[in-house]
Design an enzyme around this catalytic site. Structure first.
Site, mmCIF file in Angstrom:
data_model
loop_
_atom_site.group_PDB
_atom_site.id
_atom_site.type_symbol
_atom_site.label_atom_id
_atom_site.label_comp_id
_atom_site.label_asym_id
_atom_site.label_seq_id
_atom_site.Cartn_x
_atom_site.Cartn_y
_atom_site.Cartn_z
ATOM 1 N N ASP A 62 44.679 28.090 37.596
ATOM 2 C CA ASP A 62 45.108 28.405 38.963
ATOM 3 C C ASP A 62 44.758 27.168 39.806
ATOM 4 O O ASP A 62 43.592 26.818 39.945
ATOM 5 C CB ASP A 62 44.381 29.691 39.372
ATOM 6 C CG ASP A 62 43.851 29.714 40.772
ATOM 7 O OD1 ASP A 62 44.491 29.135 41.645
ATOM 8 O OD2 ASP A 62 42.791 30.339 41.000
ATOM 9 N N LYS B 40 36.481 40.751 42.446
ATOM 10 C CA LYS B 40 35.295 39.892 42.629
ATOM 11 C C LYS B 40 33.985 40.659 42.389
ATOM 12 O O LYS B 40 33.202 40.894 43.309
ATOM 13 C CB LYS B 40 35.318 39.256 44.025
ATOM 14 C CG LYS B 40 36.675 38.638 44.317
ATOM 15 C CD LYS B 40 36.607 37.295 44.978
ATOM 16 C CE LYS B 40 37.937 36.597 44.877
ATOM 17 N NZ LYS B 40 38.797 36.612 45.995
#
Ligand code: GTP
Length: 372
Positions: free
Chosen positions: A219, A159
């Site tokens: 996803d 991230k």
């Protein structure tokens, strides 16, 4: 080659639909998501499956059993406490010993990745770990995996901030590994691949490669993406085996569906067994309706997913939203804007639910209670 599928997560971002249903068993075009997933693995010769479950394990066992109906072998291991992605695989090490390299899958991805080619890539690189990589437009919410010109992984960036973006390749949640790699993972502890094992293996000099693919990949972890999975299938972005025959052009229906042709402008639309669509209801494209539902006259459904045993009242409208099992909408209810209604809920007449509102399972919303 053996395949470990991670299906033990709580799916918190998809609540309330995951309060009673584990994410990998949520319906996808009226079949459990995992059904299509297993077909994908089987099409690449993967027939020896290990499910690592934790949260709500029963639906997997009830649907797949030992795999005999599918002609595959399925073993289950259920964690008492969540062990994380890598910890879950370490926990099934006993099934993997002595049978060479194995694959690991996040159980919430919809993909047409060429697994056969990925396996060949892993072998040709003599890799210890191969990670499937896919490119995304905005990688800030993911783990980035920069690679060199040979495909060897240089580092793992979890991230990253906007100034750290050196690649748009992200970890696509499918791995091939040599069994000795699991020696690096602690037993019985919560441990992740992304933040634990992969960086540790890189540090120790193991050969980690990224297999880059432009195949369809999604996803399915949020309400927006769960709906997008349905829309992408409907738009033909990924090949999909519909569960029913076409009862009208573009309209796929189960047995005993009651409808009038005028309810449809065009497809694709999917309708489960025994569902009744009253005359005067409008079913717009990219809509999926489960079995044993009743859609009243004047109702309009568009781009939404409705699970089983639901009733949609007269003049109600549902668009781009998710209605879980056994929900009743009264008359003139509006549900839109990626809103979600949890299982066993009653929404009485005149409510307006929009802007991603989430109504918990087993709720009762009285007439006109919500309108903003
Ligand atoms: P969120 O709570 O919404 O983040 O969803 P999640 O719990 O599914 O987590 P995430 O999407 O990060 O999980 C990726 C995959 O790993 C999913 O298929 C999960 O079912 C699975 N998974 C996550 N944590 C565990 C765990 O502790 N044990 C097992 N067996 N599987 C897990």
């Amino acid at each position: 080659m053996k395949a470990v599928i991670l299906v033990g997560g709580e799916g918190t971002r998809l609540r309330p639909v995951t309060c009673l249903n584990p994410k990998p068993m949520l319906p996808l075009m009226n079949r459990p998501f995992m059904h299509n997933f297993i077909s994908w693995l089987m099409s690449h010769g993967l027939k020896d499956i290990i499910f690592t479950a934790c949260y709500l394990p029963r639906p997997f066992i009830d649907y797949f059993g030992k795999g005999e109906k599918f002609g595959i072998d399925i073993a289950y291991e259920t964690e008492k406490v969540p062990l994380g992605t890598c910890g879950a695989v370490k926990n099934v090490e006993k099934y993997l010993k002595g049978s060479g390299q194995f694959m690991v899958f996040n159980g919430d991805i919809l993909s047409s990745l060429d697994l056969t080619d990925m396996i060949n890539f892993h072998k040709s690189k003599r890799a210890d770990i191969t990670i499937s990589l896919t490119s995304v437009e905005d990688p800030t919410a993911y783990g980035l995996v920069p690679i060199d010109s040979e495909g060897r992984v240089r580092e793992f960036l979890e991230k990253p901030g906007r100034d750290q973006i050196v690649t748009n390749l992200i970890n696509a949640g499918t791995y091939i590994m040599e069994p000795r790699i699991l020696d690096l993972a602690p037993a019985g502890k919560n441990y992740s691949f992304e933040r634990g094992l992969f960086p540790a293996a890189l540090e120790k000099g193991f050969r980690i490669y990224g297999y880059v693919s432009s195949a369809y990949w999604l996803d399915v972890g949020t309400p927006e993406k769960y709906l997008a999975a349905h829309h992408d299938i409907g738009l033909g972005k990924i090949e999909f085996d519909y569960p029913y025959p076409e009862i009208e052009p573009g309209i796929y229906g189960g047995t005993n569906v009651s409808y009038n042709r005028e309810s449809f402008s065009k497809g694709p639309v999917v309708i489960g067994d025994n569902t009744v669509i009253e005359k005067g209801a409008k079913i717009e494209p990219l809509t999926t309706i489960g079995k044993n539902c009743h859609i009243a006259s004047g109702a309009r459904l568009c781009g939404c997913v409705i699970f089983n045993n639901c009733r949609i009242g007269k003049g109600s409208q549902v668009s781009g939203s998710i209605i879980s099992n056994s929900v009743t909408l009264g008359n003139d209810v509006i549900v839109e804007g990626c809103s979600i209604i949890g299982d066993n809920t009653q929404i009485k007449d005149g409510n307006i639910l929009k802007n991603g509102i989430k109504i918990n399972i087993n709720s009762k919303i009285v007439r006109g209670q919500i309108f903003f």
